[in-house]
Design a protein around this motif. Structure first.
Motif, PDB file in Angstrom:
ATOM      1  N   HIS A 246      29.551  99.342  52.045  1.00 39.67           N
ATOM      2  CA  HIS A 246      29.663  98.429  53.182  1.00 39.67           C
ATOM      3  C   HIS A 246      28.796  97.195  52.940  1.00 39.67           C
ATOM      4  O   HIS A 246      27.620  97.321  52.590  1.00 39.67           O
ATOM      5  CB  HIS A 246      29.216  99.118  54.476  1.00 39.67           C
ATOM      6  CG  HIS A 246      29.959 100.382  54.779  1.00 39.67           C
ATOM      7  ND1 HIS A 246      31.287 100.397  55.137  1.00 39.67           N
ATOM      8  CD2 HIS A 246      29.574 101.678  54.740  1.00 39.67           C
ATOM      9  CE1 HIS A 246      31.678 101.647  55.333  1.00 39.67           C
ATOM     10  NE2 HIS A 246      30.659 102.438  55.093  1.00 39.67           N
ATOM     11  N   PHE A 248      27.509  95.250  55.022  1.00 41.77           N
ATOM     12  CA  PHE A 248      26.364  95.246  55.933  1.00 41.77           C
ATOM     13  C   PHE A 248      25.176  95.958  55.285  1.00 41.77           C
ATOM     14  O   PHE A 248      24.028  95.508  55.398  1.00 41.77           O
ATOM     15  CB  PHE A 248      26.749  95.933  57.248  1.00 41.77           C
ATOM     16  CG  PHE A 248      25.579  96.190  58.153  1.00 41.77           C
ATOM     17  CD1 PHE A 248      25.026  95.156  58.884  1.00 41.77           C
ATOM     18  CD2 PHE A 248      25.020  97.452  58.259  1.00 41.77           C
ATOM     19  CE1 PHE A 248      23.944  95.386  59.719  1.00 41.77           C
ATOM     20  CE2 PHE A 248      23.940  97.691  59.087  1.00 41.77           C
ATOM     21  CZ  PHE A 248      23.410  96.649  59.829  1.00 41.77           C
ATOM     22  N   ASN A 337      36.134  96.357  67.986  1.00 39.67           N
ATOM     23  CA  ASN A 337      34.764  96.040  67.578  1.00 39.67           C
ATOM     24  C   ASN A 337      33.960  97.311  67.407  1.00 39.67           C
ATOM     25  O   ASN A 337      34.201  98.306  68.087  1.00 39.67           O
ATOM     26  CB  ASN A 337      34.100  95.109  68.597  1.00 39.67           C
ATOM     27  CG  ASN A 337      33.949  95.763  69.961  1.00 39.67           C
ATOM     28  OD1 ASN A 337      32.958  96.410  70.253  1.00 39.67           O
ATOM     29  ND2 ASN A 337      34.966  95.589  70.817  1.00 39.67           N
ATOM     30  N   GLN A 350      31.111  94.607  63.754  1.00 40.86           N
ATOM     31  CA  GLN A 350      32.272  94.295  62.927  1.00 40.86           C
ATOM     32  C   GLN A 350      33.485  94.189  63.831  1.00 40.86           C
ATOM     33  O   GLN A 350      33.677  95.021  64.716  1.00 40.86           O
ATOM     34  CB  GLN A 350      32.466  95.406  61.894  1.00 40.86           C
ATOM     35  CG  GLN A 350      33.651  95.220  60.968  1.00 40.86           C
ATOM     36  CD  GLN A 350      33.733  96.329  59.938  1.00 40.86           C
ATOM     37  OE1 GLN A 350      33.361  96.173  58.804  1.00 40.86           O
ATOM     38  NE2 GLN A 350      34.214  97.483  60.355  1.00 40.86           N
ATOM     39  N   THR A 352      37.855  93.419  64.157  1.00 42.99           N
ATOM     40  CA  THR A 352      39.146  93.384  63.475  1.00 42.99           C
ATOM     41  C   THR A 352      40.221  92.999  64.485  1.00 42.99           C
ATOM     42  O   THR A 352      40.346  93.634  65.532  1.00 42.99           O
ATOM     43  CB  THR A 352      39.486  94.744  62.856  1.00 42.99           C
ATOM     44  OG1 THR A 352      38.425  95.158  62.007  1.00 42.99           O
ATOM     45  CG2 THR A 352      40.770  94.655  62.048  1.00 42.99           C
ATOM     46  N   HIS A 438      39.158  89.782  59.960  1.00 40.90           N
ATOM     47  CA  HIS A 438      38.174  90.849  59.772  1.00 40.90           C
ATOM     48  C   HIS A 438      36.848  90.160  59.492  1.00 40.90           C
ATOM     49  O   HIS A 438      36.741  89.380  58.543  1.00 40.90           O
ATOM     50  CB  HIS A 438      38.579  91.758  58.610  1.00 40.90           C
ATOM     51  CG  HIS A 438      37.634  92.889  58.367  1.00 40.90           C
ATOM     52  ND1 HIS A 438      37.424  93.436  57.119  1.00 40.90           N
ATOM     53  CD2 HIS A 438      36.815  93.562  59.218  1.00 40.90           C
ATOM     54  CE1 HIS A 438      36.538  94.397  57.217  1.00 40.90           C
ATOM     55  NE2 HIS A 438      36.164  94.492  58.472  1.00 40.90           N
ATOM     56  N   PHE A 440      32.206  89.934  60.350  1.00 39.91           N
ATOM     57  CA  PHE A 440      30.940  90.437  60.873  1.00 39.91           C
ATOM     58  C   PHE A 440      30.422  89.435  61.902  1.00 39.91           C
ATOM     59  O   PHE A 440      30.532  88.212  61.712  1.00 39.91           O
ATOM     60  CB  PHE A 440      29.888  90.581  59.772  1.00 39.91           C
ATOM     61  CG  PHE A 440      30.099  91.752  58.863  1.00 39.91           C
ATOM     62  CD1 PHE A 440      30.507  92.978  59.352  1.00 39.91           C
ATOM     63  CD2 PHE A 440      29.873  91.635  57.504  1.00 39.91           C
ATOM     64  CE1 PHE A 440      30.700  94.059  58.514  1.00 39.91           C
ATOM     65  CE2 PHE A 440      30.052  92.701  56.655  1.00 39.91           C
ATOM     66  CZ  PHE A 440      30.467  93.924  57.165  1.00 39.91           C
TER      67      PHE A 440
END
Length: 478
Positions: A246, A248, A337, A350, A352, A438, A440
């Motif tokens: 990931h 993140f 989310n 995150q 989408t 998509h 952050f």
């Protein structure tokens, strides 16, 4: 999004394998493949058995390795594993370690895939560690089957440590590098919820046992623990490395290393529709940040953008209150989310989006109101016409036979079923739910002001789609 062009330049899988040749060379592969009307040979990538057979045949064909993959264990994806290994080759070359290289593979798994590939390609000496006895037994069988026990050793880890136990038991061992592919998830629920329902289903089948996919705290806490333990063995390993699932996690670990003054570098591993990341750090006298990247043409980076949200009449000093407001707007837009982490007055999430619900809101409302008004007018006209017809029929009863009441009301009844057409339709209904945006988001409060930092990842709407979402949030924040 296919990203094979971003694979390591020496990765032999930048061009897809020749399935027709595999079907001729290996009977087990011919049993699981199929040929379409054009003669193209394909397999069912959602079938774990097919993935297992494909991997076995590729290992035999391309590396002369005979590897048995247990049915209840992870099937290693060779393009990804090879990307990681080729990056380590580049790192070794950059620090001028090209002969008598010795590597450490943390969590080697039932296939011992990294030690086998490293030895088959480069004749490196490898030590693989594993905390699951059954996987260790299978790994040893694969090593012996390929007569590589002189190059590869295995060790069972019965402790809760990652590195400490190893160097306590073998104080004289030193390695040029360590590598690791830690479990991504912290529990079963996180594993099951890891893929948003808004995203299209994966093309590949699911494989892996719980201990291969789950660890306490997930990959972030696992890697943090590995970094802490690496401080105790600064002179035992030249380069510590790990793969990360990931982005993140990569950002968090990079901040940790930077805060501790540890020299580090990172890279991307791109293959198919999947992106992973590599992180390397060292305590030796190397400026690893300047080491050669694994790709000639890295993907274009899009810088993060920070937006200040409008001031509210009520004072919001708590980031949780701001997040609740942001979440209600995202839910209203049908944007999924997921909160990734919370640090002090910052929340990382995150998002989408698979449906454009944010563009031209005023125009859509006007059109919907206009449609509703037109429908109401149409219904009223139909009622008037039916009423006129009824009067004419009553005036001509002597000329015409009586019409049953049910027949007279049939058209009126049908009007009850008339409903305004649905205006907002799902644009992705016929496209297997395309992922439009998509990204952050980082929501934080600074000096009593609310900010939203954005990082675009991918999606067919591009960076402009994310900008439109943020603009909608700003316009509706009050």
């Amino acid at each position: 999004m296919a990203m094979n062009k971003y694979m390591h330049p020496r990765n032999i899988y930048k061009n897809p394998p020749d399935f027709a040749k595999l079907s001729k060379d290996f009977s087990e592969f011919s049993n699981i493949c199929k040929k379409d009307v054009s003669g193209k040979v394909t397999i069912d990538f959602k079938d774990p058995h097919s993935l297992r057979v494909l991997t076995r045949c590729l290992l035999k064909s391309d590396f002369k390795l005979d590897v048995k993959i247990p049915e209840d264990r992870l099937v290693p994806t060779l393009p990804l594993r090879l990307n990681y290994l080729l990056w380590i080759e580049d790192l070794m070359k950059a620090i001028k370690r090209t002969e008598h290289v010795k590597g450490l593979d943390i969590g080697t798994g039932a296939c011992a895939i990294y030690p086998l590939l490293a030895t088959a390609k480069n004749k490196w000496s490898m030590l693989g560690t594993e905390n699951d006895e059954e996987s260790l037994t299978k790994a040893l069988e694969n090593i012996q089957r390929n007569n590589l026990q002189d190059f590869i050793q295995l060790k069972l880890n019965k402790t809760s440590s990652i590195l400490d136990y190893l160097f306590t038991q073998e104080s004289g061992s030193e390695f040029d590098f360590s590598m690791c592919n830690p479990p991504f998830y912290s529990n079963i629920q996180e594993l099951l919820e890891s893929r948003s329902t808004a995203r299209p289903p994966p093309k590949n089948g699911f494989t892996g046992s719980p201990h291969e996919l789950i660890t306490e705290g997930g990959e972030l806490e696992f890697c943090r623990k590995m970094i802490q333990e690496s401080k105790n063995h600064k002179n035992k390993v030249i380069l510590f490395t790990t793969m990360i699932g990931h982005k993140f996690t990569l950002n968090e670990l990079s901040e940790d290393l930077k805060a501790d003054g540890i020299k580090y570098t990172s890279t991307e591993f791109c293959q198919g529709r999947v992106t992973r990341w590599g992180l390397a750090w060292t305590y030796q006298d190397y400026d690893v940040y300047k080491l050669a990247p694994p790709r000639d043409k890295p993907r274009k980076k899009i810088a993060n953008t920070v937006h200040q949200l409008p001031e509210l009449s009520e004072s919001i000093s708590n980031v949780d209150l701001a997040f609740n407001k942001l979440k209600s707007l995202l839910v209203g837009l049908k944007i999924s989310n997921k909160v990734l982490n919370k640090k002090g007055n910052c929340i990382f999430l995150q998002i989408t989006a698979t449906e454009n619900t944010w563009s031209n809101q005023r125009r859509k409302r006007r059109m919907l109101e206009r449609k509703e008004a037109n429908d109401a007018k149409k219904i009223k006209q139909e009622f008037s016409q039916e009423a006129e017809t009824s009067v004419l029929e009553n005036n001509n009863l002597e000329k015409k036979p009586t019409v049953p009441e049910s027949a007279c009301s049939s058209n009126l009844d049908s009007c009850d079923d008339v409903k305004p057409p649905q205006f907002l339709e799902n644009p992705g209904a016929d496209l297997e739910e395309q992922q439009l945006v998509h990204a952050f988001l980082k929501l934080f409060i600074k000096d009593s002001h609310i900010f939203l930092e954005t990082e675009f990842l991918d999606g067919t709407s591009g960076k402009e789609g994310l900008h439109q979402i943020i603009q909608f949030i700003k316009n509706n924040w009050k």
